[in-house]
Design an enzyme around this catalytic site. Structure first.
Site, PDB file in Angstrom:
ATOM      1  N   ASN A  39      21.904  71.167  -0.134  1.00  0.00           N
ATOM      2  CA  ASN A  39      22.372  72.520   0.164  1.00  0.00           C
ATOM      3  C   ASN A  39      21.286  73.172   1.009  1.00  0.00           C
ATOM      4  O   ASN A  39      20.280  73.648   0.486  1.00  0.00           O
ATOM      5  CB  ASN A  39      22.595  73.274  -1.151  1.00  0.00           C
ATOM      6  CG  ASN A  39      23.154  74.666  -0.938  1.00  0.00           C
ATOM      7  OD1 ASN A  39      23.270  75.141   0.197  1.00  0.00           O
ATOM      8  ND2 ASN A  39      23.493  75.329  -2.026  1.00  0.00           N
ATOM      9  N   ARG A  49      26.642  70.475   1.259  1.00  0.00           N
ATOM     10  CA  ARG A  49      27.440  71.686   1.097  1.00  0.00           C
ATOM     11  C   ARG A  49      27.489  72.377   2.464  1.00  0.00           C
ATOM     12  O   ARG A  49      26.446  72.679   3.053  1.00  0.00           O
ATOM     13  CB  ARG A  49      26.784  72.608   0.081  1.00  0.00           C
ATOM     14  CG  ARG A  49      27.530  73.894  -0.019  1.00  0.00           C
ATOM     15  CD  ARG A  49      26.842  74.890  -0.908  1.00  0.00           C
ATOM     16  NE  ARG A  49      27.683  76.067  -1.020  1.00  0.00           N
ATOM     17  CZ  ARG A  49      27.198  77.308  -1.080  1.00  0.00           C
ATOM     18  NH1 ARG A  49      25.913  77.517  -1.057  1.00  0.00           N
ATOM     19  NH2 ARG A  49      28.014  78.319  -1.177  1.00  0.00           N
ATOM     20  N   HIS A  79      33.550  79.637  -2.453  1.00  0.00           N
ATOM     21  CA  HIS A  79      33.395  79.060  -3.801  1.00  0.00           C
ATOM     22  C   HIS A  79      34.482  78.021  -4.082  1.00  0.00           C
ATOM     23  O   HIS A  79      34.798  77.742  -5.239  1.00  0.00           O
ATOM     24  CB  HIS A  79      33.500  80.126  -4.922  1.00  0.00           C
ATOM     25  CG  HIS A  79      32.416  81.143  -4.946  1.00  0.00           C
ATOM     26  ND1 HIS A  79      32.664  82.470  -5.230  1.00  0.00           N
ATOM     27  CD2 HIS A  79      31.081  81.042  -4.764  1.00  0.00           C
ATOM     28  CE1 HIS A  79      31.531  83.150  -5.207  1.00  0.00           C
ATOM     29  NE2 HIS A  79      30.544  82.305  -4.923  1.00  0.00           N
ATOM     30  N   GLY A 116      29.443  85.207 -10.520  1.00  0.00           N
ATOM     31  CA  GLY A 116      27.994  84.972 -10.465  1.00  0.00           C
ATOM     32  C   GLY A 116      27.373  86.011  -9.557  1.00  0.00           C
ATOM     33  O   GLY A 116      27.878  87.131  -9.469  1.00  0.00           O
ATOM     34  N   ARG A 175      27.213  93.197  -3.200  1.00  0.00           N
ATOM     35  CA  ARG A 175      28.281  93.355  -2.195  1.00  0.00           C
ATOM     36  C   ARG A 175      29.370  94.282  -2.712  1.00  0.00           C
ATOM     37  O   ARG A 175      29.717  94.239  -3.900  1.00  0.00           O
ATOM     38  CB  ARG A 175      28.903  91.994  -1.862  1.00  0.00           C
ATOM     39  CG  ARG A 175      27.950  91.075  -1.152  1.00  0.00           C
ATOM     40  CD  ARG A 175      28.607  89.722  -0.885  1.00  0.00           C
ATOM     41  NE  ARG A 175      27.650  88.660  -1.104  1.00  0.00           N
ATOM     42  CZ  ARG A 175      27.952  87.430  -1.468  1.00  0.00           C
ATOM     43  NH1 ARG A 175      29.206  87.083  -1.664  1.00  0.00           N
ATOM     44  NH2 ARG A 175      27.008  86.542  -1.641  1.00  0.00           N
ATOM     45  N   GLU A 186      28.781  72.544  -9.104  1.00  0.00           N
ATOM     46  CA  GLU A 186      29.128  72.295  -7.708  1.00  0.00           C
ATOM     47  C   GLU A 186      28.465  71.025  -7.172  1.00  0.00           C
ATOM     48  O   GLU A 186      29.041  70.318  -6.356  1.00  0.00           O
ATOM     49  CB  GLU A 186      28.761  73.517  -6.859  1.00  0.00           C
ATOM     50  CG  GLU A 186      29.762  74.653  -7.085  1.00  0.00           C
ATOM     51  CD  GLU A 186      29.257  76.022  -6.679  1.00  0.00           C
ATOM     52  OE1 GLU A 186      28.331  76.527  -7.351  1.00  0.00           O
ATOM     53  OE2 GLU A 186      29.792  76.584  -5.717  1.00  0.00           O
TER      54      GLU A 186
HETATM   55  P1  ADP Z   1      24.886  82.086  -8.033  1.00  0.00           P
HETATM   56  O1  ADP Z   1      26.064  82.764  -7.409  1.00  0.00           O
HETATM   57  O2  ADP Z   1      23.574  82.457  -7.398  1.00  0.00           O
HETATM   58  O3  ADP Z   1      25.067  80.617  -8.307  1.00  0.00           O
HETATM   59  P2  ADP Z   1      24.951  82.300 -10.906  1.00  0.00           P
HETATM   60  O4  ADP Z   1      26.269  81.698 -11.125  1.00  0.00           O
HETATM   61  O5  ADP Z   1      23.740  81.539 -11.303  1.00  0.00           O
HETATM   62  O6  ADP Z   1      24.798  82.821  -9.422  1.00  0.00           O
HETATM   63  O7  ADP Z   1      24.924  83.709 -11.661  1.00  0.00           O
HETATM   64  C1  ADP Z   1      23.794  84.516 -11.618  1.00  0.00           C
HETATM   65  C2  ADP Z   1      24.102  85.810 -12.322  1.00  0.00           C
HETATM   66  O8  ADP Z   1      24.464  85.522 -13.690  1.00  0.00           O
HETATM   67  C3  ADP Z   1      22.913  86.744 -12.403  1.00  0.00           C
HETATM   68  O9  ADP Z   1      23.010  87.764 -11.448  1.00  0.00           O
HETATM   69  C4  ADP Z   1      23.036  87.368 -13.767  1.00  0.00           C
HETATM   70  O10 ADP Z   1      23.417  88.713 -13.609  1.00  0.00           O
HETATM   71  C5  ADP Z   1      24.190  86.674 -14.443  1.00  0.00           C
HETATM   72  N1  ADP Z   1      23.894  86.337 -15.833  1.00  0.00           N
HETATM   73  C6  ADP Z   1      23.192  85.310 -16.338  1.00  0.00           C
HETATM   74  N2  ADP Z   1      23.147  85.372 -17.695  1.00  0.00           N
HETATM   75  C7  ADP Z   1      23.842  86.490 -18.057  1.00  0.00           C
HETATM   76  C8  ADP Z   1      24.173  87.130 -19.291  1.00  0.00           C
HETATM   77  N3  ADP Z   1      23.786  86.638 -20.457  1.00  0.00           N
HETATM   78  N4  ADP Z   1      24.908  88.261 -19.226  1.00  0.00           N
HETATM   79  C9  ADP Z   1      25.321  88.773 -18.063  1.00  0.00           C
HETATM   80  N5  ADP Z   1      25.052  88.222 -16.878  1.00  0.00           N
HETATM   81  C10 ADP Z   1      24.325  87.099 -16.869  1.00  0.00           C
END
Ligand code: ADP
Length: 405
Positions: free
Chosen positions: A7, A91, A180, A210, A241, A385
């Site tokens: 990636n 990716r 996604h 996420g 965003r 992914e």
């Molecule tokens: P990416 O799109 O970068 O792959 P992820 O899928 O790893 O992102 O998600 C990251 C987000 O997950 C972080 O911004 C965080 O806010 C959220 N996150 C992680 N653990 C928790 C939790 N226990 N409660 C709420 N949000 C969470």
């Protein structure tokens, strides 16, 4: 098949080296600060702490070579020679209308990836640089492109067109693409397996929540709608965003703030979403902490996020004429029971009944969290992914004859 999944970003390359059949991760890591000085490679075996190499990586080709050296190094490597890398899966964020599936990379495919530079100026150029760096460093090893947009190419025109003058679609390819896709495809397939029904017989709504968030409607095994648009700015509000807004706000702001389009676009991408609303953070954990001590704007941001998820689930059930399963995935949805219950709140009339005990008890693992009598199954399916890209790569390479020497 042993697949190296790449990636590539503008100054970083994330990688996983895995066995596509079992999903076993042999090594993973990230090369950071490529071409900007103080570059560093963090390389881990399985779940171990990363070994850090402070190697000079002036460009992506050197970075790929540094990754390959780490994979074959006698002391911490996982293979004895580069010949053990059967294929590389890349990716690629934007495939435009050119790709509805993953493909073996050829000069023509690279030209098509280049033709999408305007649609994904931050992502496609470094993705292509990563491909070329791998081609140079691993001649003869098949390279496969797996597109974030491919899964959504099955949307009908009424879902992907914008009501703009039609000539703009013809001239600039302005339409909804969605992103996604690798994740939506992976978790919807897995949900069908967990439920034990044929993928092609189900109406599934997948919620990838996420840092970036998108929701998709998958009807009889085909994506029929998704919330992100021509770019990943559209849909539900996200960490930074804005998601869907009235487009007139853009011109209003340019005029009122006496600013330009690029500044407003940057604000919509990086200073909006739950960060902009709350003034606290783009990280949902921080929002819960702040809301817990009475921060009203943090509560508003959380309420809006849940409300927008709920609205999107309702509209996709309408689009498909019903729903059999709602799937939650990615950092927020896998980890947070309150977001899941907020996204499903009030949807009992549609047959969605969350089991509060199961929902609260489950985190970051596969589970059905609806009640036993819920007509619609609600699932948590952690996304993967990299594994999806590795499997796609193995599928495309299928015949071992793909490797030339
Ligand atoms: P990416 O799109 O970068 O792959 P992820 O899928 O790893 O992102 O998600 C990251 C987000 O997950 C972080 O911004 C965080 O806010 C959220 N996150 C992680 N653990 C928790 C939790 N226990 N409660 C709420 N949000 C969470």
């Amino acid at each position: 098949m042993k697949v190296l999944v790449i990636n590539a970003g503008s100054s970083s390359i994330k990688y996983q080296f895995l066995e596509s059949a079992t999903g076993e991760v042999l090594a993973r890591g990230v090369a950071e600060r490529i071409g900007v000085g103080d570059s560093v490679l963090k390389h881990s075996l399985n779940e171990s702490d990363p070994i850090v190499f402070k190697d000079d990586m002036p460009d992506h080709k050197v970075a790929i070579q540094t990754v390959l050296q780490a994979l074959v190094a006698p002391e911490h490597g996982v293979i004895s020679s580069m010949d053990e890398i059967d294929a590389v899966g890349h990716r690629v964020v934007h495939g435009g209308e050119n790709f509805a599936s993953s493909v073996l990379i050829t000069p023509e495919v690279k030209r098509a990836i280049k033709s999408c530079f305007e649609l994904a100026p931050l992502h496609n150029p470094p993705n292509l640089i990563g491909i070329e760096a791998c081609e140079e460093s691993m001649p003869g090893v098949p390279q496969v492109a797996v597109f974030d947009t491919a899964f959504h190419q099955s949307m009908p025109a009424m879902a992907y067109m914008y009501a703009l003058p039609y000539g703009l679609y013809e001239k600039y390819s302005i339409r909804r693409y969605g992103f996604h896709g690798t994740s939506h495809s992976f978790v919807s397939h897995r949900a069908a397996e967990i439920i034990g029904k044929p993928y092609e017989s189900l109406k599934i709504i997948t919620c990838h929540l996420g840092n970036g968030s998108s929701i998709a409607a998958v009807h009889n095994g085909r994506c029929v709608d998704t919330s992100m648009g021509m770019t990943p700015l559209a849909g539900i509000c996200m960490g930074t965003r804005c998601g869907d807004i009235d487009p007139a706000i853009v011109t209003f702001l340019i005029e009122k703030e006496k600013t330009d389009a690029a500044t407003v676009e940057n604000m919509l991408n990086k200073e909006s979403g739950v960060l902009g609303l709350s003034g606290v953070s783009s990280d949902f954990r921080d929002l819960y902490d702040a809301a817990g001590i009475g921060n009203k704007r943090a509560s508003l941001a959380l309420d809006m996020f849940k409300y927008q998820c709920r609205k999107m689930i309702g509209s996709y059930a309408a689009a498909m004429g019903g729903v059999d399963a709602v799937v939650f995935t990615a950092g927020i949805a896998e980890n947070n029971a309150d977001i899941r219950s907020g996204a499903c709140a009030g949807l009992e009339y549609m047959g969605i009944k969350l089991d509060p005990y199961k929902n609260n008890a489950t985190r970051a693992k596969e589970a059905i969290v609806s009640t036993d009598d819920s007509r619609v199954k609600v699932l948590i399916v952690p996304t993967n992914e990299e594994l999806a890209i590795a499997r796609e790569t193995a599928r495309i390479c299928g015949a071992s004859s793909v490797r030339s020497s």
